[in-house]
Design a protein around this motif. Structure first.
Motif, PDB file in Angstrom:
ATOM      1  N   GLU A   1       0.822  -1.201   0.000  1.00  0.00           N
ATOM      2  CA  GLU A   1       0.000   0.000   0.000  1.00  0.00           C
ATOM      3  C   GLU A   1       0.866   1.265   0.000  1.00  0.00           C
ATOM      4  O   GLU A   1       0.548   2.249  -0.669  1.00  0.00           O
ATOM      5  CB  GLU A   1      -0.934   0.007   1.212  1.00  0.00           C
ATOM      6  N   PHE A   2       1.932   1.235   0.738  1.00  0.00           N
ATOM      7  CA  PHE A   2       2.797   2.405   0.822  1.00  0.00           C
ATOM      8  C   PHE A   2       3.577   2.635  -0.467  1.00  0.00           C
ATOM      9  O   PHE A   2       3.590   3.743  -1.012  1.00  0.00           O
ATOM     10  CB  PHE A   2       3.784   2.252   1.988  1.00  0.00           C
ATOM     11  N   PHE A   3       4.256   1.598  -0.968  1.00  0.00           N
ATOM     12  CA  PHE A   3       5.237   1.789  -2.029  1.00  0.00           C
ATOM     13  C   PHE A   3       4.735   1.386  -3.413  1.00  0.00           C
ATOM     14  O   PHE A   3       5.192   1.958  -4.408  1.00  0.00           O
ATOM     15  CB  PHE A   3       6.507   0.994  -1.698  1.00  0.00           C
ATOM     16  N   ALA A   4       3.832   0.416  -3.510  1.00  0.00           N
ATOM     17  CA  ALA A   4       3.313   0.016  -4.818  1.00  0.00           C
ATOM     18  C   ALA A   4       2.088   0.835  -5.204  1.00  0.00           C
ATOM     19  O   ALA A   4       2.030   1.417  -6.296  1.00  0.00           O
ATOM     20  CB  ALA A   4       2.987  -1.481  -4.821  1.00  0.00           C
ATOM     21  N   ASN A   5       1.100   0.900  -4.321  1.00  0.00           N
ATOM     22  CA  ASN A   5      -0.131   1.647  -4.619  1.00  0.00           C
ATOM     23  C   ASN A   5      -0.027   3.128  -4.278  1.00  0.00           C
ATOM     24  O   ASN A   5      -0.890   3.906  -4.692  1.00  0.00           O
ATOM     25  CB  ASN A   5      -1.308   1.036  -3.845  1.00  0.00           C
ATOM     26  N   ARG A   6       0.967   3.509  -3.494  1.00  0.00           N
ATOM     27  CA  ARG A   6       1.145   4.910  -3.075  1.00  0.00           C
ATOM     28  C   ARG A   6      -0.100   5.445  -2.368  1.00  0.00           C
ATOM     29  O   ARG A   6      -0.440   6.623  -2.473  1.00  0.00           O
ATOM     30  CB  ARG A   6       1.472   5.795  -4.283  1.00  0.00           C
ATOM     31  N   ASP A   7      -0.784   4.571  -1.646  1.00  0.00           N
ATOM     32  CA  ASP A   7      -1.991   4.976  -0.912  1.00  0.00           C
ATOM     33  C   ASP A   7      -1.616   5.132   0.558  1.00  0.00           C
ATOM     34  O   ASP A   7      -1.851   4.261   1.387  1.00  0.00           O
ATOM     35  CB  ASP A   7      -3.088   3.922  -1.095  1.00  0.00           C
ATOM     36  N   TRP A   8      -1.041   6.265   0.889  1.00  0.00           N
ATOM     37  CA  TRP A   8      -0.559   6.491   2.249  1.00  0.00           C
ATOM     38  C   TRP A   8      -1.699   6.571   3.266  1.00  0.00           C
ATOM     39  O   TRP A   8      -1.549   6.051   4.369  1.00  0.00           O
ATOM     40  CB  TRP A   8       0.281   7.766   2.291  1.00  0.00           C
ATOM     41  N   PRO A   9      -2.821   7.197   2.973  1.00  0.00           N
ATOM     42  CA  PRO A   9      -3.891   7.237   3.981  1.00  0.00           C
ATOM     43  C   PRO A   9      -4.401   5.855   4.392  1.00  0.00           C
ATOM     44  O   PRO A   9      -4.566   5.568   5.577  1.00  0.00           O
ATOM     45  CB  PRO A   9      -4.981   8.065   3.302  1.00  0.00           C
ATOM     46  N   VAL A  10      -4.657   4.974   3.409  1.00  0.00           N
ATOM     47  CA  VAL A  10      -5.145   3.636   3.733  1.00  0.00           C
ATOM     48  C   VAL A  10      -4.063   2.834   4.462  1.00  0.00           C
ATOM     49  O   VAL A  10      -4.351   2.140   5.446  1.00  0.00           O
ATOM     50  CB  VAL A  10      -5.600   2.904   2.458  1.00  0.00           C
ATOM     51  N   SER A  11      -2.831   2.934   4.006  1.00  0.00           N
ATOM     52  CA  SER A  11      -1.757   2.199   4.674  1.00  0.00           C
ATOM     53  C   SER A  11      -1.536   2.716   6.089  1.00  0.00           C
ATOM     54  O   SER A  11      -1.229   1.939   7.002  1.00  0.00           O
ATOM     55  CB  SER A  11      -0.468   2.307   3.861  1.00  0.00           C
ATOM     56  N   SER A  12      -1.715   4.006   6.316  1.00  0.00           N
ATOM     57  CA  SER A  12      -1.609   4.547   7.676  1.00  0.00           C
ATOM     58  C   SER A  12      -2.729   4.009   8.559  1.00  0.00           C
ATOM     59  O   SER A  12      -2.513   3.698   9.734  1.00  0.00           O
ATOM     60  CB  SER A  12      -1.653   6.073   7.640  1.00  0.00           C
ATOM     61  N   ALA A  13      -3.933   3.899   7.998  1.00  0.00           N
ATOM     62  CA  ALA A  13      -5.040   3.311   8.762  1.00  0.00           C
ATOM     63  C   ALA A  13      -4.750   1.853   9.107  1.00  0.00           C
ATOM     64  O   ALA A  13      -5.045   1.399  10.223  1.00  0.00           O
ATOM     65  CB  ALA A  13      -6.339   3.424   7.958  1.00  0.00           C
ATOM     66  N   VAL A  14      -4.158   1.121   8.169  1.00  0.00           N
ATOM     67  CA  VAL A  14      -3.772  -0.273   8.436  1.00  0.00           C
ATOM     68  C   VAL A  14      -2.757  -0.328   9.577  1.00  0.00           C
ATOM     69  O   VAL A  14      -2.851  -1.175  10.477  1.00  0.00           O
ATOM     70  CB  VAL A  14      -3.190  -0.919   7.163  1.00  0.00           C
ATOM     71  N   ALA A  15      -1.782   0.596   9.564  1.00  0.00           N
ATOM     72  CA  ALA A  15      -0.762   0.613  10.610  1.00  0.00           C
ATOM     73  C   ALA A  15      -1.358   0.973  11.971  1.00  0.00           C
ATOM     74  O   ALA A  15      -0.981   0.393  12.991  1.00  0.00           O
ATOM     75  CB  ALA A  15       0.342   1.606  10.234  1.00  0.00           C
ATOM     76  N   VAL A  16      -2.287   1.917  11.998  1.00  0.00           N
ATOM     77  CA  VAL A  16      -2.913   2.312  13.269  1.00  0.00           C
ATOM     78  C   VAL A  16      -3.693   1.143  13.861  1.00  0.00           C
ATOM     79  O   VAL A  16      -3.598   0.858  15.065  1.00  0.00           O
ATOM     80  CB  VAL A  16      -3.830   3.535  13.050  1.00  0.00           C
ATOM     81  N   ILE A  17      -4.473   0.453  13.039  1.00  0.00           N
ATOM     82  CA  ILE A  17      -5.247  -0.684  13.544  1.00  0.00           C
ATOM     83  C   ILE A  17      -4.326  -1.794  14.023  1.00  0.00           C
ATOM     84  O   ILE A  17      -4.568  -2.422  15.067  1.00  0.00           O
ATOM     85  CB  ILE A  17      -6.203  -1.198  12.449  1.00  0.00           C
TER      86      ILE A  17
END
Length: 321
Positions: free
Chosen positions: A281-297
């Motif tokens: 999510e971070f490096f391939a899709n460049r979707d930082w908001p969703v990946s940050s939500a994944v990290a928070v959970i």
């Protein structure tokens, strides 16, 4: 006159000792404050930043998200941002089964790996604790020695061992124990092997610390009273080593849940773990908001149960007193 001098002497000594007491009090407070400052700057602040990104929206820009809760427009802009906050990224995670499956798979793999590491590490720690005192430093060095080599290199070494034409299959074929190479690489078995090998010292060291402090005269007394060795182990040794067991399991389980390198190199492209999903999510899709939500959970999933466990353990100790 002598009484006046005797009275003045203690006061002068007290005045001279005052800077020393103040300095000691400052040092004592500093020792307490430093860990809290460490947690503030290296845990709480990064968590707040990641949580802030998780509330934003994806954008084609640099950085790839729309800023929220920004003081660029002053306090009024910050308050306006508060009213525009949304949890769409967290809602998205509940709607996509990929993330749920990644969380569950990671927890299962980490749990099984922790149990396997405990099974392998406990006899090693017990043997180290019962070894002669002159040999224990050497055994400790042998346990810590793998840390002198890069973690990535050690994982790559297992590729050369587990691949079909690797050292393990060549040895088994030469001993005529198998007729064709075993398929171990790019399977969950390889992931378990990699995690157990990589995190074994984190299990052995806390166990060794607990077992070394144990009073082995209790076992001798139990055997004198007719208790068999197995019964003495489960009734005396294992309960007394529970602090080390709990510490070792936490030290293995927590990083294993978010492990990325081992599943990526030994598990192959089909392995579904939350660390690998987060990286994509971070490096391939460049979707930082969703990946940050994944990290928070993920952080909440790991932190909240540990906090409840610590509170329950503290209550149990208070009741025991």
């Amino acid at each position: 006159m002598s009484n006046i001098a005797a009275t003045a002497a203690p006061s002068s000594e007290t005045a001279a000792a005052l800077p020393t007491r103040l300095a000691k009090g400052f040092v004592d407070r500093l020792v307490i404050i430093v860990p809290y400052l460490w947690l503030l700057f290296f845990f709480l602040v990064p968590f707040v930043i990641v949580f802030k990104i998780s509330l934003s929206q994806t954008a084609i820009s640099m950085p790839p998200y729309t800023p929220v809760l920004d003081f660029t427009d002053g306090v009024s802009g910050f308050l306006a941002g508060l009213r525009e906050l949304n949890f769409d990224n967290y809602t998205w995670l509940t709607q996509d089964a990929l993330y749920f499956n990644a969380y569950v798979t990671s927890l299962i793999i980490a749990g099984i790996s922790t149990i396997l590491t405990l099974i392998v590490g406990y006899p090693i720690a017990y043997g180290m604790a019962r070894a002669p005192a002159t040999v224990r430093p050497i055994l400790l060095m042998l346990v810590i020695l793998p840390f002198w080599t890069s973690f990535l290199i050690r994982v790559y070494a297992w590729i050369g061992i587990l691949k079909p034409e690797g050292l393990l299959n060549q040895m088994l074929l030469s001993l005529h124990l198998i007729s064709q190479p075993l398929v171990i690489l790019n399977t969950y078995t390889a992931i378990f092997i990699g995690i157990v090998y990589s995190y074994l010292p984190f299990m052995v060291l806390p166990l060794y610390s607990s077992l070394e402090k144990m009073d082995y005269s209790l076992i001798e007394a139990a055997q004198d009273l007719g208790c068999p060795p197995t019964g003495a182990f489960w009734k005396i040794t294992f309960p007394l080593s529970l602090p080390g067991v709990i510490a070792g399991c936490l030290l293995v389980f927590i990083p294993a849940v978010g492990e990325f390198v081992i599943p990526d190199l030994l598990g192959g492209s089909q392995t579904l773990m939350i660390g690998k999903t987060l990286w994509n999510e971070f490096f391939a899709n460049r979707d930082w908001p969703v990946s940050s939500a994944v990290a928070v959970i993920l952080l909440l999933v790991l932190t909240v149960p540990i906090m409840f466990f610590q509170q329950a353990q503290a209550r149990a100790q208070e009741q025991g007193k």
